[in-house]
Design an enzyme around this catalytic site. Sequence first.
Site, PDB file in Angstrom:
ATOM      1  N   ALA A  47       0.747  -1.167   0.268  1.00 30.21           N
ATOM      2  CA  ALA A  47       0.177  -0.398  -0.228  1.00 30.21           C
ATOM      3  C   ALA A  47       0.515   1.596   0.432  1.00 30.21           C
ATOM      4  O   ALA A  47       1.906   1.200   1.022  1.00 30.21           O
ATOM      5  CB  ALA A  47      -0.317   0.520   1.216  1.00 30.21           C
ATOM      6  N   GLY A  85      -0.485  10.196  -5.842  1.00 34.28           N
ATOM      7  CA  GLY A  85      -0.900   9.245  -6.508  1.00 34.28           C
ATOM      8  C   GLY A  85       0.757   8.720  -7.392  1.00 34.28           C
ATOM      9  O   GLY A  85       1.892   8.396  -7.129  1.00 34.28           O
ATOM     10  N   GLU A 113       8.933  -3.816  -9.443  1.00 36.59           N
ATOM     11  CA  GLU A 113       7.775  -4.040  -9.740  1.00 36.59           C
ATOM     12  C   GLU A 113       7.618  -3.684 -11.166  1.00 36.59           C
ATOM     13  O   GLU A 113       6.498  -4.489 -12.236  1.00 36.59           O
ATOM     14  CB  GLU A 113       6.824  -2.646  -9.026  1.00 36.59           C
ATOM     15  CG  GLU A 113       5.997  -2.710  -9.599  1.00 36.59           C
ATOM     16  CD  GLU A 113       4.961  -1.778  -8.966  1.00 36.59           C
ATOM     17  OE1 GLU A 113       4.974  -0.970  -7.673  1.00 36.59           O
ATOM     18  OE2 GLU A 113       3.473  -1.360  -8.923  1.00 36.59           O
ATOM     19  N   ARG A 127      -9.223 -18.156 -41.438  1.00 43.10           N
ATOM     20  CA  ARG A 127     -11.143 -17.080 -41.572  1.00 43.10           C
ATOM     21  C   ARG A 127     -10.955 -16.558 -43.367  1.00 43.10           C
ATOM     22  O   ARG A 127      -9.255 -16.306 -43.265  1.00 43.10           O
ATOM     23  CB  ARG A 127     -10.318 -15.553 -40.573  1.00 43.10           C
ATOM     24  CG  ARG A 127     -11.418 -14.494 -41.208  1.00 43.10           C
ATOM     25  CD  ARG A 127     -13.328 -14.932 -41.814  1.00 43.10           C
ATOM     26  NE  ARG A 127     -13.921 -13.695 -41.809  1.00 43.10           N
ATOM     27  CZ  ARG A 127     -15.159 -14.371 -41.689  1.00 43.10           C
ATOM     28  NH1 ARG A 127     -15.482 -15.481 -41.098  1.00 43.10           N
ATOM     29  NH2 ARG A 127     -15.769 -13.180 -41.761  1.00 43.10           N
TER      30      ARG A 127
HETATM   31  C1  LIG Z   1      -5.474  -1.940 -11.174  1.00 41.99           C
HETATM   32  C2  LIG Z   1      -4.770  -1.250 -11.110  1.00 41.99           C
HETATM   33  C3  LIG Z   1      -4.215  -1.182  -9.263  1.00 41.99           C
HETATM   34  C4  LIG Z   1      -3.073  -1.055  -8.365  1.00 41.99           C
HETATM   35  N1  LIG Z   1      -2.886  -1.946  -7.496  1.00 41.99           N
HETATM   36  C5  LIG Z   1      -2.189  -0.295  -6.634  1.00 41.99           C
HETATM   37  C6  LIG Z   1      -0.773  -1.381  -5.388  1.00 41.99           C
HETATM   38  O1  LIG Z   1      -1.509  -2.836  -5.178  1.00 41.99           O
HETATM   39  N2  LIG Z   1      -0.495  -0.522  -5.099  1.00 41.99           N
HETATM   40  C7  LIG Z   1      -0.355   0.786  -4.832  1.00 41.99           C
HETATM   41  O2  LIG Z   1      -0.089   1.058  -3.819  1.00 41.99           O
HETATM   42  N3  LIG Z   1      -1.117   1.368  -6.026  1.00 41.99           N
HETATM   43  C8  LIG Z   1      -1.368   0.501  -6.662  1.00 41.99           C
HETATM   44  N4  LIG Z   1      -2.144   1.286  -8.641  1.00 41.99           N
HETATM   45  C9  LIG Z   1      -2.241   2.731  -8.357  1.00 41.99           C
HETATM   46  C10 LIG Z   1      -1.280   3.213  -8.994  1.00 41.99           C
HETATM   47  O3  LIG Z   1       0.033   2.850  -8.538  1.00 41.99           O
HETATM   48  C11 LIG Z   1      -1.677   5.036  -9.230  1.00 41.99           C
HETATM   49  O4  LIG Z   1      -2.785   5.391 -10.121  1.00 41.99           O
HETATM   50  C12 LIG Z   1      -0.677   5.515 -10.381  1.00 41.99           C
HETATM   51  O5  LIG Z   1       0.411   5.645  -9.653  1.00 41.99           O
HETATM   52  C13 LIG Z   1      -1.261   6.789 -11.033  1.00 41.99           C
HETATM   53  O6  LIG Z   1      -1.592   8.036 -10.077  1.00 41.99           O
HETATM   54  P1  LIG Z   1      -3.081   8.029  -9.962  1.00 41.99           P
HETATM   55  O7  LIG Z   1      -4.005   7.182  -9.816  1.00 41.99           O
HETATM   56  O8  LIG Z   1      -3.435   8.886  -8.547  1.00 41.99           O
HETATM   57  O9  LIG Z   1      -2.982   9.260 -11.598  1.00 41.99           O
HETATM   58  P2  LIG Z   1      -2.912  10.779 -11.140  1.00 41.99           P
HETATM   59  O10 LIG Z   1      -1.013  11.193 -10.497  1.00 41.99           O
HETATM   60  O11 LIG Z   1      -3.343  11.618 -10.343  1.00 41.99           O
HETATM   61  O12 LIG Z   1      -2.431  10.738 -12.660  1.00 41.99           O
HETATM   62  C14 LIG Z   1      -3.828  11.433 -13.318  1.00 41.99           C
HETATM   63  C15 LIG Z   1      -3.112  11.922 -15.096  1.00 41.99           C
HETATM   64  O13 LIG Z   1      -2.030  12.767 -14.369  1.00 41.99           O
HETATM   65  C16 LIG Z   1      -1.189  12.529 -14.705  1.00 41.99           C
HETATM   66  N5  LIG Z   1       0.285  13.487 -14.672  1.00 41.99           N
HETATM   67  C17 LIG Z   1       0.719  13.267 -12.813  1.00 41.99           C
HETATM   68  N6  LIG Z   1       2.055  13.707 -12.600  1.00 41.99           N
HETATM   69  C18 LIG Z   1       2.258  14.160 -14.370  1.00 41.99           C
HETATM   70  C19 LIG Z   1       3.144  15.026 -14.629  1.00 41.99           C
HETATM   71  N7  LIG Z   1       4.080  15.676 -13.451  1.00 41.99           N
HETATM   72  N8  LIG Z   1       4.057  14.713 -15.971  1.00 41.99           N
HETATM   73  C20 LIG Z   1       2.756  14.863 -16.634  1.00 41.99           C
HETATM   74  N9  LIG Z   1       2.030  13.900 -16.216  1.00 41.99           N
HETATM   75  C21 LIG Z   1       1.409  13.558 -14.729  1.00 41.99           C
HETATM   76  C22 LIG Z   1      -0.565  10.552 -14.877  1.00 41.99           C
HETATM   77  O14 LIG Z   1       0.035  10.559 -16.262  1.00 41.99           O
HETATM   78  C23 LIG Z   1      -2.455  10.889 -14.898  1.00 41.99           C
HETATM   79  O15 LIG Z   1      -2.148  10.572 -16.962  1.00 41.99           O
HETATM   80  C24 LIG Z   1      -2.867   0.612  -8.848  1.00 41.99           C
HETATM   81  C25 LIG Z   1      -3.494   1.157  -9.902  1.00 41.99           C
HETATM   82  C26 LIG Z   1      -5.063   0.574 -10.373  1.00 41.99           C
HETATM   83  C27 LIG Z   1      -5.775   0.988 -11.972  1.00 41.99           C
END
Ligand SMILES: Cc1cc2nc3c(=O)[nH]c(=O)nc-3n(C[C@H](O)[C@H](O)[C@H](O)COP(=O)(O)OP(=O)(O)OC[C@H]3O[C@@H](n4cnc5c(N)ncnc54)[C@H](O)[C@@H]3O)c2cc1C
Length: 383
Positions: free
Chosen positions: A124, A131, A242, A268
């Site tokens: 986690a 994110g 990872e 096909r």
């Molecule tokens: C199915 C699934 C399983 C997951 N499992 C885990 C888990 O087991 N443990 C865990 O800790 N997390 C987990 N995650 C979380 C995952 O690592 C995050 O969703 C990911 O790092 C993106 O964070 P966010 O969703 O908050 O997106 P955000 O950070 O809010 O990003 C939103 C958008 O903005 C863009 N963006 C953000 N910052 C920048 C920047 N500096 N420059 C350009 N673009 C930018 C991103 O690329 C994206 O397009 C999981 C996610 C999914 C979908």
Amino acid sequence: MDFRLTDEQLEIQQMVRKFAQNEIAPLAAELDRDERFPAETFRKMGELGLLGLLVPEEYGGAGQSVLTCCVAMEEIAYACLSTALSYLAHAVLCTHNLACNGSEAQKRKYLPGLVSGAQLGALAMTEPGAGSDALSLETFAERCDGAYALSGSKTFITNAPVAATFLVYARTDRQAGPAGISQFIVERGFSGFSVGQPFQKMGVHGSPTAPIFMDSCRVPQENLVRGENQALSILLKGLDVERATGASMAVGAARSVLDRAVAYAKERQQFGQPIAMFEMIMEKLANMSTELEAARLLVHKAAVLCDEGIPCSLEASHAKLFSSEMAVRAASEAIQILGGYGYMREFEVERVLRDLKMGTIGGGTSEIQRLIIAREVLKRGRT
Ligand SMILES: Cc1cc2nc3c(=O)[nH]c(=O)nc-3n(C[C@H](O)[C@H](O)[C@H](O)COP(=O)(O)OP(=O)(O)OC[C@H]3O[C@@H](n4cnc5c(N)ncnc54)[C@H](O)[C@@H]3O)c2cc1C
């Protein structure tokens, strides 16, 4: 430089391929439809030794390398991406991380259950407000009479609905930025710990994802990993492993859609001949095959660097970025080759495309991989 796998790696590849085709693939459509976690598969993977693939033999594991794990992961993902994602969270993000960083007592206490599958694991890191900017996490661990009280929430946690053991990143110093982060082993039964409602997702329906909440969650001092404020390097190294192993999931799924597309194109008939004879179809197959091979080489290179203990954020990001985007392209092209049938659930390629989209987000989005790569290239000045 030797591109051949060892005899032992080839043996493991064959063993996992057989298991995945017999035990995992037949469940894939059902897990997607019913949004069901395959607990029975994880029990069997425990018996086969797959859950402890990366754990040293002295703790009951198979003592294998990250490269071997990528080879196994490719086979699991070929059969089912949901199973592969939950396997990644359990065997790599939680179990391998603990095997690398835990104290002797922590490893003796937690690894046997994780290796056998009696306990499932999760990691986690992500929070609602942290994110892509993961190092700004706000979950706080406060010392109080021989223990820590963790308060905060995490989101999108793979396996949270089924896991018993969580590796949780929390801040132990509010002023120190990334240097103020620690890692804790948190058991599901600790007071103040709870798991929220599972998310309803676009894909990987068989891999449950949920938020977790910690409300003054009492964690014994001995569950602090390494020491206070020592988790930054754990977190960064963990992300490299990872990304390499996660990228091998994309390679496995891309191989599966290529195989389906090839079989269909040979079968096909249109305009009096197999569609495989049309050059536009051949071009798609050639591109898919070439990109698949390139992705696998990037993945194996990053995995070998992880095994050799060489810092490899650049190579891990190369592997993750290219493989995850390549696999989405491959699944989309496979659907195109299957025509109308490709769009139908029965032919399963649409499921793989929905599942694969997760690979361009989880473990760091494609944009973040490009940032890491560009920063590294700019820092080095020459490639
Ligand atoms: C199915 C699934 C399983 C997951 N499992 C885990 C888990 O087991 N443990 C865990 O800790 N997390 C987990 N995650 C979380 C995952 O690592 C995050 O969703 C990911 O790092 C993106 O964070 P966010 O969703 O908050 O997106 P955000 O950070 O809010 O990003 C939103 C958008 O903005 C863009 N963006 C953000 N910052 C920048 C920047 N500096 N420059 C350009 N673009 C930018 C991103 O690329 C994206 O397009 C999981 C996610 C999914 C979908």
